[in-house]
Write a protein that holds these residues in place. Structure first.
Motif, short mmCIF file in Angstrom:
data_model
loop_
_atom_site.label_atom_id
_atom_site.label_comp_id
_atom_site.label_asym_id
_atom_site.label_seq_id
_atom_site.Cartn_x
_atom_site.Cartn_y
_atom_site.Cartn_z
N UNK A 12 0.82 -1.21 0.00
CA UNK A 12 0.00 0.00 0.00
C UNK A 12 0.87 1.27 0.00
N UNK A 13 1.62 1.49 -1.09
CA UNK A 13 2.55 2.62 -1.14
C UNK A 13 1.80 3.94 -1.20
N UNK A 14 0.84 4.03 -2.12
CA UNK A 14 0.10 5.30 -2.27
C UNK A 14 -0.68 5.62 -0.99
N UNK A 15 -1.26 4.58 -0.39
CA UNK A 15 -2.03 4.79 0.84
C UNK A 15 -1.19 5.38 1.94
N UNK A 16 0.04 4.87 2.09
CA UNK A 16 0.89 5.39 3.17
C UNK A 16 1.40 6.79 2.84
N UNK A 61 8.28 0.50 3.61
CA UNK A 61 7.49 -0.60 3.06
C UNK A 61 8.36 -1.67 2.40
N UNK A 62 9.51 -1.26 1.87
CA UNK A 62 10.42 -2.24 1.24
C UNK A 62 10.99 -3.17 2.31
N UNK A 122 16.25 1.89 7.01
CA UNK A 122 15.60 3.01 6.32
C UNK A 122 15.74 4.22 7.24
N UNK A 123 16.06 5.38 6.65
CA UNK A 123 16.20 6.57 7.47
C UNK A 123 15.24 7.66 6.98
#
Ligand code: HGY
Ligand code: MN
Ligand code: MN
Length: 435
Positions: free
Chosen positions: A26-30, A126-127, A144-145
């Motif tokens: 859910x990339x767009x959602x986040x 998300x990755x 991730x930063x």
């Protein structure tokens, strides 16, 4: 840290790893969720370093990382890390190699868009969640930063997040700076709960590589019909504040030839900026984005004018020559109109190429994934240009619709967001899990 330590394939192109259920991410959602923090009346996003929207967004991201099993941690600058711990199988030494990190910045320009910076942060979170869910713990730690600040929108200092991590800058370089309201950096960082007296660890950190997924913020990819931009170089830039000083006087009783009009002088200088940049020709760009005048009332000749100046080019000597020519013209105008002239340089970053090996790995992934790509320079500045001298660094671009950015209308289609995400996941898989 110059030799790139990640074991990557060389020679023949290997098939990329099958990515199950990628479309369910859910990339767009986040991204929509994050853009609510700092959503402004103009339909854009305004999240400035350590302001309320910024604090709420960073802490909400930390909660998300916690939910996704990424062990969130802040440093004293307010950079936020999510970690997918490796199994510690280092390069034969039994030692854990330095982590591979992806990410970007959480802050925005004033009335910015929802993708600049945020896309790289959300995609990174998300990755790592996706990789952990489908492939378990990696051999090598992946991080991730969410970098605390890149834009320089609140304080006249850019790339604070990446500069504090790489040790290029420390609090002593910035604590005296003031924002438009006169609040000092030292007060803002303290009020946000960060800084040397906080419980967080120091910012400096060693990485094996830094990979930044970002929108192009220009229109090359869309116009040429490509899905992925593999960044070859990032432009150098110089940023200044130019102060012109004159004499406040009555708008009605002061003859034109007797005035020392700071605003009129600044206006001529700003016109000279445009003319000198046009004369220098592409790809040099020079921008005056802000001007203030004192006392700033209609019936008083201005005693002082301050304007910003941002000069960029892919070659350092072109930036230097342009600044020299502009300063010469500013001095001529000031002398002619009996005005004072001062300037302060806030930023000077050199043009820098991205890491060859990572960019060729990105190219291989694009070819196997059958994503159309081009190698291209970045006209925008990025944290990657701060990381590159410290560790091998590379950037992946996705198209910006109509090339619009730093604007509420900033937009990237979901399918383009997902193509960039696919490349990032494949690259992190390659470096974290080894393939
Ligand atoms: O201004 C830039 O190039 C970047 O968006 N900070
Ligand atoms: Mn930006
Ligand atoms: Mn950016």
């Amino acid at each position: 840290m110059n030799d790139f330590e990640v074991h990557t394939s060389s020679g023949t192109k290997r098939p990329t790893h099958p990515l199950p259920q990628l479309e369910q991410v859910e990339l767009k959602g986040m991204l929509d969720w994050l853009s609510a923090y700092g959503a402004d009346a103009q339909g854009g996003v305004t999240r400035l370093l350590y302001d309320q929207a910024w604090c709420k967004a960073q802490h909400a991201l930390a909660e998300k990382m916690q939910e996704k099993g990424l062990a969130p941690e802040f440093d004293q600058s307010g950079n936020l890390y999510g970690t997918l711990h490796g199994r510690g199988m280092g390069s034969g030494t039994g030692m854990e190699e330095a982590p591979i990190v992806t990410g970007s910045h959480i802050d925005t320009v004033v009335h910015g868009g929802k993708y600049d910076g945020a896309y790289g942060v959300v995609a990174g979170v998300l990755a790592l969640e996706y990789l952990q869910k489908h492939f378990g713990a990696p051999k090598r730690t992946l991080e991730v930063v969410s970098l605390c600040e890149e834009e320089g929108s609140r304080f006249p200092f850019a790339y604070w997040g990446s500069r504090s991590i790489t040790g290029v800058s420390g609090l002593e370089d910035v604590q005296h700076l003031k924002d438009q309201e006169g609040i000092t950096f030292a007060q803002a960082i303290r009020d946000a709960g960060f800084g040397p007296n906080s419980s967080y660890r120091t910012a400096s950190h060693t990485y094996g590589a830094f990979i930044e997924l970002h929108i192009e913020q220009g229109q090359i990819l869309e116009r040429l019909g490509h899905s992925i931009g593999i960044v070859s170089d990032i432009v150098g830039q110089k940023r200044f504040s130019i102060t012109v000083s004159g004499e406040a006087n009555h708008a009605g009783t002061t003859p034109m030839s007797w005035r020392k009009d700071a605003l009129a002088g600044a206006a001529e200088m700003i016109t000279a900026v445009r003319n000198i940049a046009l004369e220098a020709g592409e790809p040099l760009v020079a921008t005056v984005g802000r001007i203030t005048a004192d006392p700033g009332v209609g019936n008083v000749v201005a005693s002082r004018a301050v304007f910003s100046l941002d000069i960029r080019h892919i070659r350092q000597e072109s930036i230097d020559r342009c600044w020299h020519n502009m300063l010469q013209e500013f001095s001529r105008i000031a002398a002619e109109q009996q005005l004072g002239l001062n300037w302060e340089e806030h930023l000077s970053v050199t043009p820098i190429p991205m890491n060859d090996q990572i960019t060729s790995d990105i190219r291989d992934i694009c070819e196997v994934e059958q994503l159309s790509y081009i190698h291209m320079p970045s006209g925008a500045g990025h944290d990657s240009q701060i990381f590159q001298p410290a560790c091998p660094t590379a950037m992946i671009f996705v198209p910006s619709h109509d090339g619009i950015s730093h604007n509420p209308l900033e937009y990237t289609a979901e399918e383009d967001l997902m193509k960039g995400f696919r490349v990032l996941v494949q690259l992190l898989y390659k470096y974290g899990y080894g393939s």
